[in-house]
Design an enzyme around this catalytic site. Structure first.
Site, PDB file in Angstrom:
ATOM      1  N   GLY A  14       0.832  -1.208   0.000  1.00  0.00           N
ATOM      2  CA  GLY A  14       0.000   0.000   0.000  1.00  0.00           C
ATOM      3  C   GLY A  14       0.862   1.252   0.000  1.00  0.00           C
ATOM      4  N   ARG A  75       1.015  -4.716  -5.875  1.00  0.00           N
ATOM      5  CA  ARG A  75       1.012  -5.994  -5.172  1.00  0.00           C
ATOM      6  C   ARG A  75       1.300  -7.033  -6.254  1.00  0.00           C
ATOM      7  NH1 ARG A  75      -0.964  -4.401   0.004  1.00  0.00           N
ATOM      8  NH2 ARG A  75      -2.394  -2.658  -0.174  1.00  0.00           N
ATOM      9  N   ASP A 106       4.499  -5.228   6.105  1.00  0.00           N
ATOM     10  CA  ASP A 106       4.972  -6.566   6.479  1.00  0.00           C
ATOM     11  C   ASP A 106       5.054  -7.530   5.297  1.00  0.00           C
ATOM     12  OD1 ASP A 106       2.232  -6.644   6.346  1.00  0.00           O
ATOM     13  OD2 ASP A 106       1.934  -7.598   8.294  1.00  0.00           O
ATOM     14  N   THR A 130       4.043   2.198   5.889  1.00  0.00           N
ATOM     15  CA  THR A 130       2.653   1.739   5.873  1.00  0.00           C
ATOM     16  C   THR A 130       1.835   2.624   6.808  1.00  0.00           C
ATOM     17  OG1 THR A 130       1.151  -0.032   6.582  1.00  0.00           O
ATOM     18  CG2 THR A 130       3.349  -0.074   7.530  1.00  0.00           C
ATOM     19  N   ASP A 132      -0.496   1.716   8.491  1.00  0.00           N
ATOM     20  CA  ASP A 132      -1.076   0.885   9.558  1.00  0.00           C
ATOM     21  C   ASP A 132      -0.332   0.933  10.888  1.00  0.00           C
ATOM     22  OD1 ASP A 132      -3.063   0.084   7.876  1.00  0.00           O
ATOM     23  OD2 ASP A 132      -2.093  -1.793   7.305  1.00  0.00           O
ATOM     24  N   ASP A 134       2.007  -0.947  12.079  1.00  0.00           N
ATOM     25  CA  ASP A 134       1.890  -2.287  12.667  1.00  0.00           C
ATOM     26  C   ASP A 134       3.173  -3.112  12.557  1.00  0.00           C
ATOM     27  OD1 ASP A 134       1.840  -2.639   9.961  1.00  0.00           O
ATOM     28  OD2 ASP A 134       0.126  -3.980   9.932  1.00  0.00           O
ATOM     29  N   ARG A 176      -7.137  -2.909   8.600  1.00  0.00           N
ATOM     30  CA  ARG A 176      -7.724  -4.260   8.537  1.00  0.00           C
ATOM     31  C   ARG A 176      -7.322  -5.086   9.749  1.00  0.00           C
ATOM     32  NH1 ARG A 176      -6.616  -4.570   2.622  1.00  0.00           N
ATOM     33  NH2 ARG A 176      -4.552  -4.905   3.426  1.00  0.00           N
TER      34      ARG A 176
HETATM   35  P1  ATP Z   1       0.609  -2.671   3.526  1.00  0.00           P
HETATM   36  O1  ATP Z   1       0.909  -2.897   4.988  1.00  0.00           O
HETATM   37  O2  ATP Z   1       0.456  -1.236   3.195  1.00  0.00           O
HETATM   38  O3  ATP Z   1      -0.513  -3.535   3.002  1.00  0.00           O
HETATM   39  P2  ATP Z   1       2.516  -4.570   2.573  1.00  0.00           P
HETATM   40  O4  ATP Z   1       3.947  -4.455   2.253  1.00  0.00           O
HETATM   41  O5  ATP Z   1       2.166  -5.421   3.764  1.00  0.00           O
HETATM   42  O6  ATP Z   1       1.924  -3.110   2.716  1.00  0.00           O
HETATM   43  P3  ATP Z   1       1.459  -6.589   0.760  1.00  0.00           P
HETATM   44  O7  ATP Z   1       0.555  -6.454  -0.402  1.00  0.00           O
HETATM   45  O8  ATP Z   1       1.079  -7.512   1.858  1.00  0.00           O
HETATM   46  O9  ATP Z   1       1.709  -5.101   1.293  1.00  0.00           O
HETATM   47  O10 ATP Z   1       2.891  -7.055   0.220  1.00  0.00           O
HETATM   48  C1  ATP Z   1       3.528  -6.364  -0.828  1.00  0.00           C
HETATM   49  C2  ATP Z   1       4.164  -7.329  -1.778  1.00  0.00           C
HETATM   50  O11 ATP Z   1       5.182  -8.059  -1.122  1.00  0.00           O
HETATM   51  C3  ATP Z   1       3.248  -8.400  -2.360  1.00  0.00           C
HETATM   52  O12 ATP Z   1       2.447  -7.938  -3.406  1.00  0.00           O
HETATM   53  C4  ATP Z   1       4.262  -9.419  -2.844  1.00  0.00           C
HETATM   54  O13 ATP Z   1       4.828  -9.014  -4.072  1.00  0.00           O
HETATM   55  C5  ATP Z   1       5.343  -9.325  -1.756  1.00  0.00           C
HETATM   56  N1  ATP Z   1       5.158 -10.412  -0.784  1.00  0.00           N
HETATM   57  C6  ATP Z   1       4.294 -10.478   0.249  1.00  0.00           C
HETATM   58  N2  ATP Z   1       4.379 -11.657   0.891  1.00  0.00           N
HETATM   59  C7  ATP Z   1       5.330 -12.385   0.244  1.00  0.00           C
HETATM   60  C8  ATP Z   1       5.876 -13.682   0.389  1.00  0.00           C
HETATM   61  N3  ATP Z   1       5.478 -14.501   1.357  1.00  0.00           N
HETATM   62  N4  ATP Z   1       6.825 -14.069  -0.491  1.00  0.00           N
HETATM   63  C9  ATP Z   1       7.237 -13.260  -1.470  1.00  0.00           C
HETATM   64  N5  ATP Z   1       6.745 -12.031  -1.685  1.00  0.00           N
HETATM   65  C10 ATP Z   1       5.824 -11.585  -0.838  1.00  0.00           C
END
Ligand code: ATP
Length: 329
Positions: A14, A75, A106, A130, A132, A134, A176
């Site tokens: 995000g 994503r 995360d 982020t 969040d 978190d 969330r």
């Molecule tokens: P936010 O907290 O704002 O949602 P985020 O970094 O947690 O941000 P995610 O969509 O959960 O957002 O993760 C971002 C990207 O990281 C995913 O689209 C994917 O490309 C990669 N990613 C997440 N989990 C994994 C995993 N287990 N293995 C490899 N890549 C991952």
């Protein structure tokens, strides 16, 4: 002299206000230290599709005040696969990139950690970006302050109309799995109740308060609901209350994506700058698989492993929730 000569930076997951000041800090700190720096577009998607461009110090002019991220974010499911990771790795090798700064939440860190365990010759530093708030290891994440201010601004406006009509408003804010925005906004806007995903808040207690006149000397009431609250969504909650509490004109507002936008606050511009600066300096010192975070106003490193797994973030904030309750009488 650092072991590395070329790094890359990406934003993923995000978007969060403050990512641009952080990108600027990464690019300029790298160049100041004689490193080349590449910007990867759309997070891991750009790494897989080789959508990258070399950045100069002027590539990041006039972006401190911009929300979103000039590198775009995405994503990317393909990065979950071994094939996707291999493509990304080959693209980095082809371009001579030896280290990455990944700005995200995360999920982004989970991907970065997996990638760097698989390909340890690519060093990785994470920046908590982020709204969040978190992640373990940083009291504040990038974007949280701006998003909270945006929410407060919106709720203040809703309070004006609520007050004019003696209304009870249920307002859904982002989060969330995290009630961080809801809790802070609830304190700042004097919400009568705050419903969070981390806490079981009995709707019955809220109804009892509203029925029993706990709030009926007030000219308006606001209940803030984090989107991940376990009571079934803001419309369901409002509906349940409406059945039992008939003396209020009940309205629902979902703030939605406006919470992600807008110019980063002073706090997020400084935090983004500090974290980006620290991330490049950590890479220069040879660090990898670490996150840069802010604790007690000092920038520290914490392992990505710990940032991801030690998630007791909310425990510390029970006092805020209790205070919010006391101050809302
Ligand atoms: P936010 O907290 O704002 O949602 P985020 O970094 O947690 O941000 P995610 O969509 O959960 O957002 O993760 C971002 C990207 O990281 C995913 O689209 C994917 O490309 C990669 N990613 C997440 N989990 C994994 C995993 N287990 N293995 C490899 N890549 C991952």
């Amino acid at each position: 002299m650092p072991d590395i000569s070329k790094i890359a930076v990406l934003t993923s997951g995000g978007d969060a206000p403050g990512m641009n000041p952080c990108i600027r800090a990464v690019v300029r700190t790298a160049i100041f230290n004689g490193l080349e720096v590449t910007g990867i577009k759309q997070g891991y998607k750009g790494m897989i599709e080789d959508d990258m461009q070399d950045m100069q110090r002027r590539s990041v002019s006039n972006i401190l005040n911009l929300g979103g991220t000039i590198l775009k974010t995405a994503r990317c499911m393909e990065f979950h696969t071994d094939e996707g990771m291999e493509k990304a790795y080959q693209n980095l090798k082809k371009r001579g990139i030896q280290a990455l700064v990944v700005i995200g939440g995360d999920g982004t860190f989970t991907g970065a950690l997996r990638f760097s365990k698989k390909y340890p010759d690519i060093k990785v530093i994470g920046v908590p970006g982020t709204i969040d708030n978190d992640l373990y290891g940083s009291t504040y994440t990038l974007g949280f302050d701006t998003a909270t201010n945006t929410v407060i601004d919106a709720i203040d406006k809703i309070r004006d109309t609520a007050d004019a009509h003696d209304r009870l408003f249920f307002i859904e804010v982002m989060g969330r799995d995290s009630g961080a925005i809801a809790l802070r906004a609830g304190i700042c806007c004097g919400a009568e109740a705050i419903l969070l995903p981390e806490k079981e808040t009995a709707i019955e207690d809220l109804i009892k308060g509203l029925k029993g006149g706990e709030y009926d000397t007030k000219t308006s009431s606001i209940v803030i609901v984090a989107e991940g609250d376990k009571n079934g969504g803001v419309y369901d909650i409002a509906q349940k209350v409406k059945k039992e509490v008939t003396h209020y004109d009940i309205k629902v507002t979902i703030l939605g994506h406006l919470q992600r936008g807008g110019a980063p606050s002073a706090f997020d511009r400084i935090l983004g700058s500090r974290l980006g600066f620290a991330a490049v300096n950590a890479l220069i010192k040879g660090e990898s698989q670490q996150m840069v975070g802010l604790e007690a106003n000092v920038i520290r490193l914490v392992s990505l492993e710990k940032a991801l797994n030690q998630k007791d973030k909310f425990k510390l904030e029970d006092d805020l929730l209790e205070m919010a309750h006391v101050l809302s009488i």
